[in-house]
Design a protein around this motif. Structure first.
Motif, PDB file in Angstrom:
ATOM      1  N   LEU A 212      -8.695  -3.786   4.195  1.00 16.00           N
ATOM      2  CA  LEU A 212      -7.635  -3.065   4.895  1.00 16.00           C
ATOM      3  C   LEU A 212      -7.856  -3.118   6.409  1.00 16.00           C
ATOM      4  CD1 LEU A 212      -5.166  -1.423   3.846  1.00 16.00           C
ATOM      5  CD2 LEU A 212      -6.479   0.627   4.385  1.00 16.00           C
TER       6      LEU A 212
ATOM      7  N   HIS B 124       0.831  -1.209   0.000  1.00 15.33           N
ATOM      8  CA  HIS B 124       0.000   0.000   0.000  1.00 15.33           C
ATOM      9  C   HIS B 124       0.868   1.263   0.000  1.00 15.33           C
ATOM     10  CE1 HIS B 124      -3.303  -2.685   0.714  1.00 15.33           C
ATOM     11  NE2 HIS B 124      -2.775  -3.103   1.852  1.00 15.33           N
TER      12      HIS B 124
ATOM     13  N   SER C 208     -14.013   5.710  -1.518  1.00 15.61           N
ATOM     14  CA  SER C 208     -14.146   4.658  -0.518  1.00 15.61           C
ATOM     15  C   SER C 208     -15.443   3.871  -0.636  1.00 15.61           C
ATOM     16  CB  SER C 208     -14.039   5.258   0.892  1.00 15.61           C
ATOM     17  OG  SER C 208     -12.766   5.826   1.090  1.00 15.61           O
TER      18      SER C 208
ATOM     19  N   PRO D 262      -5.729   1.722  -6.707  1.00 19.54           N
ATOM     20  CA  PRO D 262      -5.395   1.526  -5.288  1.00 19.54           C
ATOM     21  C   PRO D 262      -5.954   2.664  -4.429  1.00 19.54           C
ATOM     22  CG  PRO D 262      -3.424   2.054  -6.584  1.00 19.54           C
ATOM     23  CD  PRO D 262      -4.585   2.159  -7.492  1.00 19.54           C
TER      24      PRO D 262
ATOM     25  N   SER E 289     -13.565  -2.594   9.622  1.00 23.49           N
ATOM     26  CA  SER E 289     -12.319  -1.939   9.219  1.00 23.49           C
ATOM     27  C   SER E 289     -12.409  -0.432   9.452  1.00 23.49           C
ATOM     28  CB  SER E 289     -12.037  -2.218   7.738  1.00 23.49           C
ATOM     29  OG  SER E 289     -11.003  -1.397   7.252  1.00 23.49           O
TER      30      SER E 289
ATOM     31  N   ALA F 150      -9.191  -2.264  -0.220  1.00 23.11           N
ATOM     32  CA  ALA F 150      -7.854  -1.747  -0.517  1.00 23.11           C
ATOM     33  C   ALA F 150      -7.670  -1.297  -1.961  1.00 23.11           C
ATOM     34  CB  ALA F 150      -6.805  -2.808  -0.184  1.00 23.11           C
TER      35      ALA F 150
ATOM     36  N   PRO G  46      -0.904  -1.542   7.883  1.00 21.55           N
ATOM     37  CA  PRO G  46      -1.932  -2.263   7.122  1.00 21.55           C
ATOM     38  C   PRO G  46      -1.532  -3.709   6.884  1.00 21.55           C
ATOM     39  CG  PRO G  46      -1.373  -0.160   6.083  1.00 21.55           C
ATOM     40  CD  PRO G  46      -0.336  -0.414   7.125  1.00 21.55           C
TER      41      PRO G  46
ATOM     42  N   TYR H  58      -7.865   5.429   5.145  1.00 24.24           N
ATOM     43  CA  TYR H  58      -7.877   3.979   5.328  1.00 24.24           C
ATOM     44  C   TYR H  58      -9.182   3.384   4.796  1.00 24.24           C
ATOM     45  CZ  TYR H  58      -3.853   4.849   8.308  1.00 24.24           C
ATOM     46  OH  TYR H  58      -2.623   5.237   8.774  1.00 24.24           O
TER      47      TYR H  58
ATOM     48  N   TYR I  21      -5.967   3.174  -1.173  1.00 28.47           N
ATOM     49  CA  TYR I  21      -5.085   3.666  -0.114  1.00 28.47           C
ATOM     50  C   TYR I  21      -4.205   4.792  -0.653  1.00 28.47           C
ATOM     51  CZ  TYR I  21      -1.527   3.429   3.618  1.00 28.47           C
ATOM     52  OH  TYR I  21      -0.657   3.713   4.653  1.00 28.47           O
TER      53      TYR I  21
END
Length: 516
Positions: A501, A59, A454, A414, A323, A387, A495, A383, A416
């Protein structure tokens, strides 16, 4: 004669030393970054050696590479493996992939093979199968009775599950893995909402739960599958060795438990003597079984469909909230000034005379807690529970950034790294700063989904977004107001190496009561 033999031996040793030296030189060259700090492209092996070298911090590595390349980077995979990857966090590319040209970027058959344990559920499916499932699921989730059940279930589980555990741990001054507690909490609430049955994972004993371990094993192995050529993990699967052996055992556990839930639900419905629906009870499994969806959607509501649907929702319902809560509480604990502001906001919400004692918060009370909502958003930015996102283009295409993509490559987003791009979020992108989400008028600032990714974006935007925020607010407000969380000294926070994650080593804390 002996002198000649000895001379030959020395010569052989010299050759061997040279070969070893050349091998290590090539290995070092392959693993070392180029002068720009980017993975080196090696003959045959591509950039795979660099990927393996940094796999334990993938990450952070993604963040570094994408920051140096303007948000998009082409990673050359192993020769003849179709493992070329285009990684991008460019909001224009994300919008194009997830919305503007959505039909050309399905999840694809390769991803479905990787996540074969999920069957034909909503997260694995594409095209009409996905549309039909999403439409039906959305209708059920936005139903008023589901919302009432969500609030009641969350409240009951916090009051009768979470609070007793925290009180006991506080009284006995024990070390607690708060991440494990959140996983149990959200699994219980998810099971109740999905099946109507409470597995009781969150209890004072915190007993071993095979189903929870099986879920974690599935995610870990599926992540490994992303990094290996399909031929490699298929061979492991056939031989029944390595990660694939662990996945096979986990799969059996998941099938057995969900099969039991479906069977119990069918028995319950067939033995029901009262046809009047309970206004406080509402679960999706009942809705699917008694729903006339087969005629309106064309879906076949058999045991396999119910199994796939329940399993997909169990992963989504448990992991996203667990998470999110884990990282959020850690961020708040490590930022006392933000913790203080949240507590001040909660104090204003509480009726006069009720603030100096332990209390739970209702949905209506925290619904308009602006700073709490902003803090949750910034935590999810840094976060994100999922992920990464992965797509496979159906046809050759050109992204807004000018990068070419084709069906024999993967497009990775990605999340993150995306939340840490200074080009997107400013120079303070790596900071936990709830204020970035509050407008000058004091309201929560809206950010487009292709920037705040997210909860996904476009047609596949998460239908459980409000469900997640509702649960996180109730749990977070209750913990922050009633308890002081102290992280164990020396506890490493980083992580994990998985699809979802989480913290690699758990979240080890001590709990202290704020009120007597």
């Amino acid at each position: 004669m002996e002198e000649i033999a000895f001379s030959s031996l020395l010569t052989s040793i010299g050759y061997l030393e040279s070969l070893i030296a050349i091998f290590f030189f090539l290995l070092f060259w392959a693993l070392a970054d180029n002068k720009h700090g980017l993975p080196r492209n090696c003959p045959i092996f591509g950039m795979f050696p660099s990927l393996l070298l940094h796999i334990h911090r993938i990450h952070e590595r993604s963040t570094e590479v994408l920051s140096r390349t303007g948000g998009t980077f082409f990673l050359k995979g192993l020769w003849f493996t179709n493992m070329d990857i285009l990684g991008t966090v460019d909001p224009a590319n994300v919008h194009y992939i997830m919305s503007a040209n959505f039909p050309n970027f399905p999840k694809g058959q390769e991803l479905k093979k990787i996540f074969d344990v999920l069957g034909d559920g909503i997260f694995n499916s594409d095209l009409d199968l996905w549309k039909d499932q999403r439409k039906l699921a959305r209708e059920m989730i936005i139903h008023q009775r589901f919302h009432k059940c969500l609030i009641k279930t969350t409240w009951d589980k916090v009051e009768n599950g979470l609070i007793p555990v925290l009180e006991l741990v506080s009284k006995e001054d024990r070390v607690l893995d708060l991440q494990d507690v959140f996983k149990r909490l959200t699994f219980d609430t998810t099971c109740i909402l999905l099946t109507g049955f409470d597995p009781g994972c969150l209890s004072l004993q915190l007993a071993h739960v095979p189903f929870l371990n099986a879920m974690d094993d599935v995610k870990d192995v599926c992540f490994v599958r992303h990094l290996l050529p399909q031929s490699v993990w298929k061979l492991q699967q056939w031989l029944g060795i390595g990660p694939e052996k662990k996945l096979s055992k986990a799969w059996e556990v998941l099938d057995y438990v969900i099969g039991q839930y479906v069977s119990m639900k069918r028995d319950e419905l067939s033995n029901a003597t009262n046809s009047k629906e309970d206004e406080e009870g509402y679960d999706l499994l009942t809705s699917y079984i008694v729903n006339a969806g087969e005629t309106t959607t064309g879906l076949k509501f058999d045991d396999k469909f119910l199994r796939d649907t329940m399993l997909n929702f169990m992963f989504a319902g448990r992991d996203t909230v667990a998470s999110g809560l884990t990282w959020f509480i850690w961020l708040v604990v490590t930022h006392p000034e933000i913790e203080k502001k949240i507590r001040e906001e909660l104090t204003v919400i509480i009726p006069v005379g009720e603030g100096e004692k332990r209390r739970l918060f209702k949905t209506d009370e925290v619904k308009n807690a602006i700073y709490l909502h902003a803090a949750l958003c910034d935590s999810l930015r840094l976060y994100p529970p999922v992920a990464f996102q992965r797509k496979t283009p159906l046809e050759p295409d050109i992204l807004p950034s000018g990068h070419h993509v084709h069906p024999n490559m993967r497009v990775m987003i990605p999340l993150y790294a995306m939340g840490r791009m200074e080009s997107i979020w400013g120079n303070d992108a790596s900071e936990f700063k709830p204020e970035r989400w509050i407008s000058n008028r004091g309201a929560v600032k809206h950010e487009p989904s292709y920037k705040f990714f997210s909860f996904n974006a476009g047609p596949r935007t998460c239908i459980g977004k409000e469900v997640a925020f509702t649960q996180m607010k109730i749990v977070a407000a209750t913990i922050i107001h009633n308890y002081q969380i102290e992280m164990m000294k020396g506890h490493a926070v980083c992580p994990n190496f998985s699809v979802m994650l989480y913290m690699k080593h758990g979240f080890k804390v001590r709990i202290k009561r704020r009120w007597t």
